[in-house]
Scaffold this motif. Sequence first.
Motif, mmCIF file in Angstrom:
data_model
loop_
_atom_site.group_PDB
_atom_site.id
_atom_site.type_symbol
_atom_site.label_atom_id
_atom_site.label_comp_id
_atom_site.label_asym_id
_atom_site.label_seq_id
_atom_site.Cartn_x
_atom_site.Cartn_y
_atom_site.Cartn_z
ATOM 1 N N ARG A 40 0.418 -1.059 0.260
ATOM 2 C CA ARG A 40 -0.315 0.134 -0.174
ATOM 3 C C ARG A 40 0.804 1.642 -0.404
ATOM 4 O O ARG A 40 0.788 2.353 -0.623
ATOM 5 N N ILE A 41 1.727 0.625 0.630
ATOM 6 C CA ILE A 41 2.800 2.187 0.454
ATOM 7 C C ILE A 41 3.345 2.897 -0.393
ATOM 8 O O ILE A 41 3.516 3.736 -1.107
ATOM 9 N N LEU A 43 2.582 1.628 -3.654
ATOM 10 C CA LEU A 43 1.128 2.278 -4.602
ATOM 11 C C LEU A 43 1.314 3.724 -4.548
ATOM 12 O O LEU A 43 1.540 4.527 -5.515
ATOM 13 N N ARG A 44 1.212 4.029 -2.965
ATOM 14 C CA ARG A 44 0.854 5.521 -2.245
ATOM 15 C C ARG A 44 1.554 6.328 -2.935
ATOM 16 O O ARG A 44 1.448 7.850 -3.936
ATOM 17 N N GLU A 45 2.609 5.936 -2.913
ATOM 18 C CA GLU A 45 4.426 6.898 -3.056
ATOM 19 C C GLU A 45 4.164 6.773 -5.170
ATOM 20 O O GLU A 45 4.156 7.627 -5.514
ATOM 21 N N ARG A 47 1.277 6.461 -6.956
ATOM 22 C CA ARG A 47 0.426 7.788 -7.159
ATOM 23 C C ARG A 47 0.988 8.700 -6.976
ATOM 24 O O ARG A 47 0.178 9.703 -8.107
ATOM 25 N N GLU A 48 1.557 8.891 -5.941
ATOM 26 C CA GLU A 48 1.424 10.845 -5.483
ATOM 27 C C GLU A 48 2.865 11.085 -6.994
ATOM 28 O O GLU A 48 2.757 12.348 -7.290
ATOM 29 N N ARG A 51 0.932 11.704 -10.089
ATOM 30 C CA ARG A 51 0.506 12.932 -9.838
ATOM 31 C C ARG A 51 1.407 14.136 -9.783
ATOM 32 O O ARG A 51 0.897 15.354 -11.155
#
Length: 91
Positions: A40-41, A43-45, A47-48, A51
């Motif tokens: 999860r960490i 994937l979040r990084e 995505r950021e 973006r």
Amino acid sequence: MKVLFRRRNRLSWKFSIGVVLILLCTLAVTLFANSRITRRIYLREQREYVREIGELLEEELRTGAAPEEVIRTIEDREKVLIAYSAQNSDP
């Protein structure tokens, strides 16, 4: 003497089993955390990061530069690959 030896033997056996169980529980918790939380960490990084690249692309395109030039510049600077499609009227 034999009774004392048996007690020590049982005590060391129980201690060894306890240590092994603690190590196995620690290993299980660590593997669970790695498989669930780390993904999860990551994937979040990612995505950021995507973006931020998108925002950078928008800012550069607002200046009026040619899209191909802007994309090439961002690809070279950020070491990414940007896939795009030229707009046309064909369905």
